[in-house]
Design an enzyme around this catalytic site. Structure first.
Site: not given
Ligand code: UDX
Ligand code: ADP
Length: 460
Positions: A217, A273, A158
């Site tokens: 993944k 994740c 996913e």
């Molecule tokens: C992530 C992956 O994006 C997704 O493809 C995978 O399936 C699951 O893990 P998610 O954990 O839901 O998804 O959120 P994501 O938007 O990736 O953000 C993860 C963390 O990184 C958050 O705490 C977010 O605030 C932080 N982040 C993200 C940053 O600090 N800076 C960024 O530029 C992007």
């Protein structure tokens, strides 16, 4: 032809994924089961257990038509042509691989249940994030059922991100399906391709062998997290030198080879994740005798921990080296906006640091419940649960949360925060009034004009 699909695990992944599949495949009956009765009840109610923009409408449209929820795991396994395993795979908290390896006990139990209750051939799809070669373990368990059944195990990782799950499911960059490279394996892959092909163009559905799919993944998440740790490393250097991390991120992101995404400096990444998958990757590398590779990826986590503690330390040092008895308002507790998920949220660790320094923390978050917040912090540090309830509070009203505070810290980038009445907030705070923007969402100059002393990550 697939007529009935079952999904074991009604969580952040299973729920939204099946709801979208059901919407796009009205001819297939979808049944989501979970051992947690409360969770199933919530999926059947008006308040879904998962907050995702757009999800309510899809569930309302499909529920009771071709999407069903129950706790009848046995019945759901029996009726299905295809079974998704979508249970949680936390980091192992005991024994071999503690703190790094994925805990596969829930996945293993699912495989055992499928082996026990199946009375005909099934396609089993692993959806949970799993270490490489888990499909093999699942297949071994399934094949030892003692009956003459054929199980095909597919890996279909996913990639949805929380908060944008519905959009990511409706319009994914790609779908990845790994399967055995045999005739039976290929026809199982084809069956799943057809389900996705109902709304996703065939060229965006990538098929590989099982291990490539599983490793992709972990690698995708490791690369994304690495970008955040890289820009966060630079944010510390920006503060020391007077450069502006947002200007640097923009300047490098316009290089088409680097690209603009995932370069937002922050108080640190959270979520279920990134940390888990990298720890998993590190464990795998060590296991396969590749310590240099393991240490390389481990550094992404070390950098992230540093960024969280650097933020907490900055608050304490700015507030004259102690927050004892002082009130710090947290805007946001979720690990990012548009979700009620708090797993590994930076807010938890920053709060812990401030509470250990005898500070008081009052939290406002539009989606997170106080119960969730207390579950997150209980057990951390040296404090009792009673002390946590005394010094850590959650308020429904953001202005109340900020009233009489010595400082405000932005932990989640909720859209509503920049538009708050900052003059009103300033008027009701103790002076000097400090803001620590851990998400780079506020306009520093405007706030400074009001009278705030502002620290923004990577800008000093
Ligand atoms: C992530 C992956 O994006 C997704 O493809 C995978 O399936 C699951 O893990 P998610 O954990 O839901 O998804 O959120 P994501 O938007 O990736 O953000 C993860 C963390 O990184 C958050 O705490 C977010 O605030 C932080 N982040 C993200 C940053 O600090 N800076 C960024 O530029 C992007
Ligand atoms: P994710 O983010 O991976 O979806 P969640 O923790 O949100 O993780 O959801 C996983 C769900 O799987 C939980 O609701 C849990 O109760 C359920 N679950 C775990 N093991 C089993 C099992 N053997 N049978 C049915 N449901 C299970």
């Amino acid at each position: 032809m697939i007529k009935k699909i079952t999904c074991i695990g009604a969580g952040y992944v299973g729920g939204p994924t099946m709801a979208v599949m059901a919407l796009k495949n009205p001819q297939i009956r979808f049944h989501i089961v979970d051992i947690n009765q409360a969770r199933i009840d919530a999926w059947m109610s008006d308040t879904l257990p998962v907050y995702e923009p757009g999800l309510d409408e899809i569930v309302q449209h499909t529920r009771g038509k071709n999407l069903f929820f129950s706790t009848d795991v046995e019945g759901a396994i029996k009726e299905a042509d295809m079974i998704f395993i979508s249970v949680n795979t936390p980091t192992k908290e005991y024994g071999v691989g503690k703190g790094r390896a994925a805990d596969l006990k829930y996945v293993e139990l699912c495989a055992r249940q499928i082996a026990e209750f199946s009375d005909r051939d099934k396609i089993v799809v692993e959806k949970s994030t799993l270490p490489v070669r888990t499909a093999e373990a699942i297949k071994t368990i399934l094949d030892s059922s003692g009956r003459d059944l054929n199980f095909q195990v597919l890996s279909n990782p996913e990639f949805l991100a929380e908060g944008t799950a519905v959009r990511d499911l409706l319009e994914p960059d790609r779908v990845l399906i790994g399967g055995e490279q045999t005739d039976a394996g290929k026809s199982a892959i084809d069956a799943l391709v057809q389900v996705y092909n109902a709304w996703i163009p065939r060229e965006r559905i990538i098929t590989t062998n099982v291990w490539s799919s599983e490793l992709s993944k972990l690698t995708a998440n490791a690369f994304l997290a690495q970008r955040i740790s890289s820009i966060n490393a630079i944010s510390a250097l920006c503060e020391a030198t007077g450069a502006d991390v947002e200007e640097v991120a923009y300047a490098i992101g316009t290089d088409s080879r680097i690209g603009p995404k995932f370069l937002k400096s922050s108080v640190g990444f959270g979520g279920s994740c990134f940390q888990k998958d990298i720890l998993n990757l590190v464990y795998l590398c060590d296991y396969f005798g590749l310590p240099e590779v393991a240490r390389y990826w481990e550094q992404v986590i070390i950098m992230n921990d540093y960024q969280k503690s650097r933020f907490g330390s900055k608050i304490i040092s700015t507030l004259f080296n102690t927050v004892s008895g002082k009130k710090i308002a947290f805007l946001g507790w979720a690990f990012k906006k548009d979700t009620n998920d708090t797993r590994e949220s930076a807010a938890i660790y920053v709060a812990d640091q401030l509470l250990e320094d005898q500070g008081r923390v009052s939290v406002y978050d539009p989606q997170v419940s106080p119960e969730r917040m207390y579950m997150d912090v209980d057990g951390l540090g040296t404090r009792s649960e009673a002390e946590n309830r005394d010094r850590l509070t959650m308020l429904d009203d953001v202005y109340e949360a900020c009233k009489d505070a010595h400082a405000i810290a932005i932990l989640t980038e909720w859209d509503e925060f920049p538009g708050l009445d900052w003059q009103r907030i300033y008027d009701n705070m103790l002076k000097p009034a400090f803001i620590f923007d851990g998400r780079l969402i506020l306009d520093k100059k405007t706030l400074e004009k009001i009278g705030f002393q502002v620290y923004s990550i990577g800008k000093g």
